[in-house]
Design a protein around this motif. Structure first.
Motif, PDB file in Angstrom:
ATOM      1  N   GLY A  51       0.800  -1.226   0.000  1.00 30.42           N
ATOM      2  CA  GLY A  51       0.000   0.000   0.000  1.00 30.42           C
ATOM      3  C   GLY A  51       0.827   1.267   0.000  1.00 30.42           C
ATOM      4  O   GLY A  51       0.276   2.360  -0.166  1.00 30.42           O
ATOM      5  N   GLY A  52       2.144   1.122   0.171  1.00 30.69           N
ATOM      6  CA  GLY A  52       3.035   2.273   0.074  1.00 30.69           C
ATOM      7  C   GLY A  52       2.754   3.367   1.089  1.00 30.69           C
ATOM      8  O   GLY A  52       2.291   3.118   2.212  1.00 30.69           O
ATOM      9  N   ALA A  53       3.013   4.610   0.681  1.00 30.61           N
ATOM     10  CA  ALA A  53       2.896   5.764   1.572  1.00 30.61           C
ATOM     11  C   ALA A  53       1.467   5.962   2.068  1.00 30.61           C
ATOM     12  O   ALA A  53       1.241   6.340   3.231  1.00 30.61           O
ATOM     13  CB  ALA A  53       3.389   7.021   0.843  1.00 30.61           C
ATOM     14  N   GLU A  54       0.496   5.720   1.226  1.00 33.03           N
ATOM     15  CA  GLU A  54      -0.911   5.902   1.617  1.00 33.03           C
ATOM     16  C   GLU A  54      -1.282   4.977   2.762  1.00 33.03           C
ATOM     17  O   GLU A  54      -1.923   5.388   3.744  1.00 33.03           O
ATOM     18  CB  GLU A  54      -1.823   5.659   0.422  1.00 33.03           C
ATOM     19  N   ALA A  55      -0.878   3.697   2.657  1.00 27.92           N
ATOM     20  CA  ALA A  55      -1.195   2.728   3.706  1.00 27.92           C
ATOM     21  C   ALA A  55      -0.455   3.057   5.003  1.00 27.92           C
ATOM     22  O   ALA A  55      -1.028   2.931   6.103  1.00 27.92           O
ATOM     23  CB  ALA A  55      -0.835   1.318   3.238  1.00 27.92           C
ATOM     24  N   PHE A  56       0.801   3.492   4.897  1.00 29.82           N
ATOM     25  CA  PHE A  56       1.569   3.825   6.091  1.00 29.82           C
ATOM     26  C   PHE A  56       0.943   5.012   6.828  1.00 29.82           C
ATOM     27  O   PHE A  56       0.875   5.036   8.066  1.00 29.82           O
ATOM     28  CB  PHE A  56       3.026   4.144   5.736  1.00 29.82           C
ATOM     29  N   GLU A  57       0.468   5.997   6.084  1.00 29.73           N
ATOM     30  CA  GLU A  57      -0.175   7.164   6.714  1.00 29.73           C
ATOM     31  C   GLU A  57      -1.449   6.747   7.440  1.00 29.73           C
ATOM     32  O   GLU A  57      -1.729   7.228   8.545  1.00 29.73           O
ATOM     33  CB  GLU A  57      -0.496   8.216   5.658  1.00 29.73           C
ATOM     34  N   LEU A  58      -2.239   5.845   6.857  1.00 25.07           N
ATOM     35  CA  LEU A  58      -3.434   5.349   7.528  1.00 25.07           C
ATOM     36  C   LEU A  58      -3.072   4.629   8.828  1.00 25.07           C
ATOM     37  O   LEU A  58      -3.764   4.768   9.850  1.00 25.07           O
ATOM     38  CB  LEU A  58      -4.189   4.390   6.608  1.00 25.07           C
ATOM     39  N   MET A  59      -1.983   3.872   8.777  1.00 20.78           N
ATOM     40  CA  MET A  59      -1.556   3.140   9.974  1.00 20.78           C
ATOM     41  C   MET A  59      -1.140   4.098  11.089  1.00 20.78           C
ATOM     42  O   MET A  59      -1.468   3.899  12.275  1.00 20.78           O
ATOM     43  CB  MET A  59      -0.399   2.210   9.622  1.00 20.78           C
ATOM     44  N   THR A  60      -0.386   5.153  10.746  1.00 16.80           N
ATOM     45  CA  THR A  60       0.066   6.113  11.777  1.00 16.80           C
ATOM     46  C   THR A  60      -1.129   6.827  12.410  1.00 16.80           C
ATOM     47  O   THR A  60      -1.127   7.092  13.616  1.00 16.80           O
ATOM     48  CB  THR A  60       1.027   7.135  11.169  1.00 16.80           C
ATOM     49  N   ARG A  61      -2.147   7.128  11.615  1.00 13.09           N
ATOM     50  CA  ARG A  61      -3.346   7.754  12.170  1.00 13.09           C
ATOM     51  C   ARG A  61      -4.022   6.829  13.181  1.00 13.09           C
ATOM     52  O   ARG A  61      -4.518   7.266  14.217  1.00 13.09           O
ATOM     53  CB  ARG A  61      -4.327   8.107  11.054  1.00 13.09           C
ATOM     54  N   PHE A  62      -4.046   5.541  12.861  1.00 11.49           N
ATOM     55  CA  PHE A  62      -4.599   4.553  13.784  1.00 11.49           C
ATOM     56  C   PHE A  62      -3.824   4.563  15.101  1.00 11.49           C
ATOM     57  O   PHE A  62      -4.417   4.544  16.195  1.00 11.49           O
ATOM     58  CB  PHE A  62      -4.541   3.172  13.123  1.00 11.49           C
ATOM     59  N   CYS A  63      -2.500   4.596  14.999  1.00 17.97           N
ATOM     60  CA  CYS A  63      -1.658   4.567  16.194  1.00 17.97           C
ATOM     61  C   CYS A  63      -1.824   5.847  17.026  1.00 17.97           C
ATOM     62  O   CYS A  63      -1.970   5.796  18.258  1.00 17.97           O
ATOM     63  CB  CYS A  63      -0.191   4.386  15.811  1.00 17.97           C
ATOM     64  N   TYR A  64      -1.810   6.971  16.349  1.00 21.91           N
ATOM     65  CA  TYR A  64      -1.934   8.246  17.064  1.00 21.91           C
ATOM     66  C   TYR A  64      -3.346   8.450  17.634  1.00 21.91           C
ATOM     67  O   TYR A  64      -3.538   9.256  18.549  1.00 21.91           O
ATOM     68  CB  TYR A  64      -1.590   9.414  16.132  1.00 21.91           C
TER      69      TYR A  64
END
Length: 522
Positions: A51-64
């Motif tokens: 998922g590249g950068a888009e998937a990583f950004e979604l994951m960080t939002r989940f964590c934060y």
């Protein structure tokens, strides 16, 4: 919070994040930093993060957001795939990403068709990670279940010759399996996916026992709409997949016209030999549905023939091996088709005698009630190939079944200078034998002795005694035609006798100077 971790995602984008926040949800990061001794200036480079950068950004939002996220059709696949990749399980946190996405994905049955297509498209872009997590297969099964259910509960609006098939359903129903209709051409929606997805999709269709004719129409539609415009490598792969899938279907459900369409595409690319063999086998098994235009395939580059005769011979072999015996009508349809084909290729000056003979003799005699068509092809072939030896001409003429030639064809043959004289004799003898058997059924004659001419004399007497009814008049005309042919044969024999007398005379007077008999009399 401090941004103490630099993350390079697949070379697309660099993120500055809080290591502690991400590690509280990711087992992968915990393992990674457990081995690290550095307390600052940390950097991670991911090369294959799904998922590249888009998937990583979604994951960080989940964590934060302390492990909370809204899972939607537009992000479900990204979150599910990166959750598996980053090992975000319940062993790491009670609020784990994998559990939340899987719960959301259990509501597949309530999603709209459009939402399901969005999710499927994401799975395509994230393959093979989506395949490894079984998400792709779940999406495909859901799509096929809806298609199958709609097919069972509503009539198709397509005609037997159309590729169109419409269905619809209410995705917000209180019952997950209840399907009602909203207009949608599902083959258009699904044909946008790549050949790997199509392969898995069709195999799911087969396992769900979707009508094979519907599946074959979809595959032909996919070929027409997507494969034809693809690059060569992609085209080869797609065609091989399509042929393999068609080969899994019932033969009667696959259009012969459609298969010839695939053949035209195959001729322009370098597909595997196994793929060509399967395609030719499928076409051959239903050769009785083909047309002359279908068979007139240009010869491959480098061959001198105008048409690909070898391809048609392979079709015939497949047809004969496909159990055609169950229907003599199918065999006779192929016989009629081959008569037209042979007549079409006969004028080709590059067509070798062996190939002409192979075409004419490929089918058993029972495939033809009349050999007039083959005789016309022989006549055309010898017209173009006038330089053949007498031996080769006889081989060509041996493809004829003289007993299945009409009176008109025999009369033409007897006067045809392109054919060896022996063929005229064989044809007349065959016709005489046929007539003799026929007359015995009408008014049996006593045994006939002597030359064939005595038989004709008696046959003529019989004709005179017959009443002049419509049926008897036809018999009389047939007998008169036979008498005319034998008169021609008499002339030939008289010439032969004169030649033999000339030859024998010097032989008797000069024993030491022998001569061979003419070829005609040998």
């Amino acid at each position: 919070m401090g941004c103490d971790l630099e993350v390079d995602v697949n070379g697309e984008e660099v993120f500055l994040v809080d290591k502690g926040v991400l590690c509280s949800f990711s087992g992968k990061l915990r393992k990674l930093f457990r081995k690290s001794t550095s307390a600052s200036n940390l950097k991670i480079i991911f090369h294959d993060l799904p998922g590249g950068a888009e998937a990583f950004e979604l994951m960080t939002r989940f964590c934060y957001n302390n492990g909370l996220v809204e899972v939607t059709p537009s992000n479900a696949c990204f979150l599910h795939s990166i959750g598996h990749y980053m090992e975000m399980t319940e062993d790491v946190s009670l609020h784990n990403l994998i559990e939340q996405t899987e719960k959301a994905l259990q509501g597949f049955a309530y999603w709209s068709w459009a939402d399901l297509l969005v999710l499927l498209k994401q799975c395509e872009s994230l393959s093979p990670s989506a395949s490894s997590s079984q998400l792709l297969q779940k999406c495909l099964d859901s799509a096929v279940f809806r298609i199958t259910s709609a097919n069972e509960t509503s009539p198709s609006t397509s005609s037997p010759d159309s590729t169109g098939f419409r269905f619809s359903f209410d995705t917000r129903s209180s019952e997950s399996t209840k399907i009602s209709l909203y207009r949608a051409r599902w083959y258009e929606d699904l044909a946008v996916f790549n050949s790997n997805i199509i392969e898995k999709l069709v195999k799911s269709m087969i396992s769900y026992k979707l009508d094979h004719q519907t599946i074959s129409r979809f595959l032909f539609y996919f070929l027409k709409s997507q494969v034809s415009s693809a690059k060569n490598n992609e085209k080869c792969r797609a065609i091989e997949i399509i042929v393999d899938l068609l080969f899994l279907l019932d033969r009667g459900s696959v259009s012969c016209k459609g298969l010839f369409g695939v053949l035209r595409v195959v001729s322009s690319v370098n597909v595997h030999k196994c793929c060509k063999n399967k395609l030719e086998s499928m076409i051959g098994s239903q050769l009785d549905q083909a047309t002359l235009d279908n068979l007139l395939v240009p010869a491959p580059v480098g061959m001198s023939f105008l048409y690909d005769v070898n391809l048609v011979l392979r079709f015939l072999k497949s047809f004969l091996c496909s159990g055609f015996q169950a229907s003599s009508s199918r065999l006779k349809r192929v016989g009629a088709l081959m008569d037209m084909y042979i007549a079409e290729v006969a004028p080709d000056s590059s067509l070798k005698p062996s190939k002409f003979i192979a075409l004419a003799m490929a089918l058993p005699n029972s495939a033809r009630d009349s050999f007039d068509g083959i005789y016309r092809a022989v006549d055309m072939y010898l017209e173009v190939h006038s330089g053949l030896s007498e031996e080769d001409k006889m081989k060509i003429c041996n493809v004829l079944n003289y007993e299945k030639l009409s009176t008109v064809a025999c009369r033409h043959l007897a006067q045809n200078p392109k054919l060896p004289p022996r063929t005229a004799i064989q044809a007349l003898v065959s016709q005489q034998s046929k007539l003799k058997n026929f007359l015995q059924d009408v008014d049996p004659l006593k045994s006939v002795h002597g030359t064939p001419f005595s038989f004709i004399s008696k046959s003529t007497d019989v004709a005179k005694k017959l009443d002049i009814s419509t049926e008897k008049e036809n018999l009389k005309a047939h007998l008169q035609g036979m008498q005319w042919r034998v008169m021609e044969l008499e002339k030939i024999c008289r010439k032969m006798q004169v030649q033999m007398a000339k030859i024998m005379k010097p032989r008797l007077s000069s024993p030491g100077n022998p001569r061979s008999l003419p070829k005609l009399c040998s």
